[in-house]
Design a protein around this motif. Sequence first.
Motif, PDB file in Angstrom:
ATOM      1  N   ARG A  24       0.827  -1.213   0.000  1.00 14.10           N
ATOM      2  CA  ARG A  24       0.000   0.000   0.000  1.00 14.10           C
ATOM      3  C   ARG A  24       0.858   1.259   0.000  1.00 14.10           C
ATOM      4  N   LYS A  25       2.081   1.142   0.488  1.00 17.18           N
ATOM      5  CA  LYS A  25       2.975   2.291   0.598  1.00 17.18           C
ATOM      6  C   LYS A  25       3.771   2.556  -0.674  1.00 17.18           C
ATOM      7  N   ILE A  26       3.765   1.618  -1.610  1.00 15.30           N
ATOM      8  CA  ILE A  26       4.619   1.725  -2.791  1.00 15.30           C
ATOM      9  C   ILE A  26       4.358   2.999  -3.581  1.00 15.30           C
ATOM     10  N   PHE A  27       3.111   3.324  -3.830  1.00 18.79           N
ATOM     11  CA  PHE A  27       2.775   4.471  -4.672  1.00 18.79           C
ATOM     12  C   PHE A  27       2.232   5.653  -3.875  1.00 18.79           C
ATOM     13  N   GLU A  28       2.453   5.695  -2.570  1.00 21.56           N
ATOM     14  CA  GLU A  28       1.856   6.772  -1.792  1.00 21.56           C
ATOM     15  C   GLU A  28       2.463   8.138  -2.104  1.00 21.56           C
ATOM     16  N   ASP A  29       3.687   8.198  -2.618  1.00 23.12           N
ATOM     17  CA  ASP A  29       4.299   9.477  -2.949  1.00 23.12           C
ATOM     18  C   ASP A  29       4.286   9.769  -4.453  1.00 23.12           C
ATOM     19  N   VAL A  30       3.479   9.022  -5.199  1.00 25.66           N
ATOM     20  CA  VAL A  30       3.396   9.183  -6.650  1.00 25.66           C
ATOM     21  C   VAL A  30       2.121   9.956  -6.989  1.00 25.66           C
ATOM     22  N   HIS A  31       2.248  10.886  -7.924  1.00 28.89           N
ATOM     23  CA  HIS A  31       1.087  11.659  -8.361  1.00 28.89           C
ATOM     24  C   HIS A  31       0.044  10.707  -8.934  1.00 28.89           C
ATOM     25  N   ALA A  32      -1.215  10.978  -8.679  1.00 31.65           N
ATOM     26  CA  ALA A  32      -2.310  10.078  -9.069  1.00 31.65           C
ATOM     27  C   ALA A  32      -2.349   9.803 -10.565  1.00 31.65           C
ATOM     28  N   ASP A  33      -1.893  10.752 -11.368  1.00 32.97           N
ATOM     29  CA  ASP A  33      -1.901  10.547 -12.819  1.00 32.97           C
ATOM     30  C   ASP A  33      -0.937   9.452 -13.260  1.00 32.97           C
ATOM     31  N   PHE A  34       0.010   9.102 -12.404  1.00 35.52           N
ATOM     32  CA  PHE A  34       1.042   8.151 -12.789  1.00 35.52           C
ATOM     33  C   PHE A  34       0.977   6.820 -12.043  1.00 35.52           C
ATOM     34  N   CYS A  35      -0.054   6.620 -11.254  1.00 35.76           N
ATOM     35  CA  CYS A  35      -0.213   5.320 -10.588  1.00 35.76           C
ATOM     36  C   CYS A  35      -1.609   4.740 -10.793  1.00 35.76           C
ATOM     37  N   ASP A  36      -2.401   5.400 -11.606  1.00 30.58           N
ATOM     38  CA  ASP A  36      -3.733   4.911 -11.951  1.00 30.58           C
ATOM     39  C   ASP A  36      -3.702   4.464 -13.410  1.00 30.58           C
ATOM     40  N   ARG A  46      -5.968   3.628 -15.542  1.00 30.51           N
ATOM     41  CA  ARG A  46      -6.927   4.283 -16.438  1.00 30.51           C
ATOM     42  C   ARG A  46      -6.404   5.659 -16.875  1.00 30.51           C
ATOM     43  N   LYS A  47      -5.846   6.421 -15.933  1.00 31.11           N
ATOM     44  CA  LYS A  47      -5.326   7.753 -16.263  1.00 31.11           C
ATOM     45  C   LYS A  47      -4.105   7.667 -17.171  1.00 31.11           C
ATOM     46  N   ILE A  48      -3.275   6.680 -16.939  1.00 33.24           N
ATOM     47  CA  ILE A  48      -2.098   6.488 -17.789  1.00 33.24           C
ATOM     48  C   ILE A  48      -2.538   6.160 -19.212  1.00 33.24           C
ATOM     49  N   LEU A  49      -3.477   5.265 -19.340  1.00 25.52           N
ATOM     50  CA  LEU A  49      -3.955   4.878 -20.662  1.00 25.52           C
ATOM     51  C   LEU A  49      -4.653   6.031 -21.370  1.00 25.52           C
ATOM     52  N   LEU A  50      -5.333   6.891 -20.619  1.00 24.84           N
ATOM     53  CA  LEU A  50      -5.957   8.067 -21.227  1.00 24.84           C
ATOM     54  C   LEU A  50      -4.895   8.993 -21.815  1.00 24.84           C
ATOM     55  N   LYS A  51      -3.763   9.138 -21.130  1.00 27.26           N
ATOM     56  CA  LYS A  51      -2.656   9.965 -21.656  1.00 27.26           C
ATOM     57  C   LYS A  51      -2.155   9.385 -22.971  1.00 27.26           C
ATOM     58  N   PHE A  52      -2.016   8.073 -23.027  1.00 29.66           N
ATOM     59  CA  PHE A  52      -1.561   7.450 -24.263  1.00 29.66           C
ATOM     60  C   PHE A  52      -2.606   7.588 -25.367  1.00 29.66           C
ATOM     61  N   GLN A  53      -3.871   7.492 -25.006  1.00 27.00           N
ATOM     62  CA  GLN A  53      -4.944   7.653 -25.999  1.00 27.00           C
ATOM     63  C   GLN A  53      -4.915   9.073 -26.571  1.00 27.00           C
ATOM     64  N   GLU A  54      -4.719  10.069 -25.694  1.00 30.75           N
ATOM     65  CA  GLU A  54      -4.617  11.460 -26.159  1.00 30.75           C
ATOM     66  C   GLU A  54      -3.424  11.622 -27.099  1.00 30.75           C
ATOM     67  N   TRP A  55      -2.301  11.030 -26.728  1.00 29.29           N
ATOM     68  CA  TRP A  55      -1.106  11.099 -27.568  1.00 29.29           C
ATOM     69  C   TRP A  55      -1.396  10.505 -28.950  1.00 29.29           C
ATOM     70  N   LYS A  56      -2.042   9.353 -28.948  1.00 21.29           N
ATOM     71  CA  LYS A  56      -2.337   8.679 -30.216  1.00 21.29           C
ATOM     72  C   LYS A  56      -3.260   9.508 -31.091  1.00 21.29           C
ATOM     73  N   GLU A  57      -4.234  10.178 -30.480  1.00 27.27           N
ATOM     74  CA  GLU A  57      -5.179  10.986 -31.246  1.00 27.27           C
ATOM     75  C   GLU A  57      -4.542  12.266 -31.764  1.00 27.27           C
ATOM     76  N   LYS A  58      -3.674  12.897 -30.955  1.00 28.85           N
ATOM     77  CA  LYS A  58      -3.072  14.170 -31.340  1.00 28.85           C
ATOM     78  C   LYS A  58      -1.863  13.996 -32.256  1.00 28.85           C
ATOM     79  N   LEU A  59      -1.037  12.990 -31.984  1.00 28.65           N
ATOM     80  CA  LEU A  59       0.198  12.783 -32.745  1.00 28.65           C
ATOM     81  C   LEU A  59       0.328  11.311 -33.139  1.00 28.65           C
ATOM     82  N   PRO A  60      -0.518  10.842 -34.048  1.00 28.38           N
ATOM     83  CA  PRO A  60      -0.539   9.414 -34.383  1.00 28.38           C
ATOM     84  C   PRO A  60       0.788   8.904 -34.953  1.00 28.38           C
ATOM     85  N   GLU A  61       1.475   9.730 -35.733  1.00 32.68           N
ATOM     86  CA  GLU A  61       2.738   9.284 -36.315  1.00 32.68           C
ATOM     87  C   GLU A  61       3.799   9.086 -35.238  1.00 32.68           C
TER      88      GLU A  61
END
Length: 142
Positions: free
Chosen positions: A56-68, A70-85
């Motif tokens: 439980r302590k492993i990710f306690e000091d990590v920003h929520a965007d980088f340990c969830d 779903r949020k990580i995959l959303l960042k990749f989805q945005e990247w793919k949509e904006k800069l597909p190449e």
Amino acid sequence: DNSSEFIPKCRTCRRQAREQSGEGDHHEGLSSDEELTPTEVDEFQKSRDNVLEDSRKIFEDVHADFCDIRKILLKFQEWKEKLPESYCDAYISFCLPKLLNPLIRVQLISWNPLEQNLTELEEMPWFRAIEEFSDAENVSES
């Protein structure tokens, strides 16, 4: 060739000894060698609790965007949509399993496939997030 006769006799003797001593927690089909003593069960439970607490302590000091996941995959989805190449050139589909592996492993620490009230893998939030991401990728590619 008395070995085949020896095994059933030993089981019968152990069963009779358990019945006489009043031990009723033996599970048929398990060897008495495989049964844990109460001390071993307590030690295992303490060790398991310590591992779960540490996990439980492993990710306690990590920003929520980088340990969830779903949020990580959303960042990749945005990247793919904006800069597909750029997304394609980075071989993200090959990188995602390695990137998500530690996050998934932490979530699976307490998962026991032998429990009766088991949560199926397909029902876990991380699995659904990956499934949705995969479906979105397939739709955008087609």
